[in-house]
Design a protein around this motif. Structure first.
Motif: not given
Length: 99
Positions: A14-15, A21-22, A71-72, A80-81
């Motif tokens: 779901l996230l 960005d994969g 949040a992403a 940050l990745e």
């Protein structure tokens, strides 16, 4: 028949539906927090039929999707990745205030 996903795999999928960005990763603590948020938002406080209270209007975007997306974006804003529990915690006040 397909094998059912574990709750952790379900939250992870779901996230990822809302990550741009994969390479973005989510740690275990953030997944657990997101799973708890999903329980709250999915179950919610549903009105009892016939109590005279109309159901709330459907949101434009589901709350858990909005939390994941914010949040992403927070993680990306910090270059940050990996989305961490701190990123989810930072966006929680926005989600509570927008409800």
């Amino acid at each position: 028949s397909p094998v059912p996903l574990s709750p952790q795999e379900t939250v992870d999928r779901l996230l990822r539906l809302h990550f741009r960005d994969g390479r973005t990763r989510v740690n275990g603590d953030a997944q657990l927090l997101m799973a708890e948020m999903l329980k709250v938002f999915v179950r919610g406080d549903e009105p009892v039929p016939g109590d005279g209270v109309p159901p709330p209007a459907a949101p434009q975007r589901s709350p858990h999707a909005e939390a994941a997306a914010r949040a992403a974006r927070q993680a990306q804003a910090e270059d940050l990745e990996k989305v961490d529990v701190e990123h989810v915690e930072k966006v929680l006040p926005q989600l509570v205030g927008s409800g």
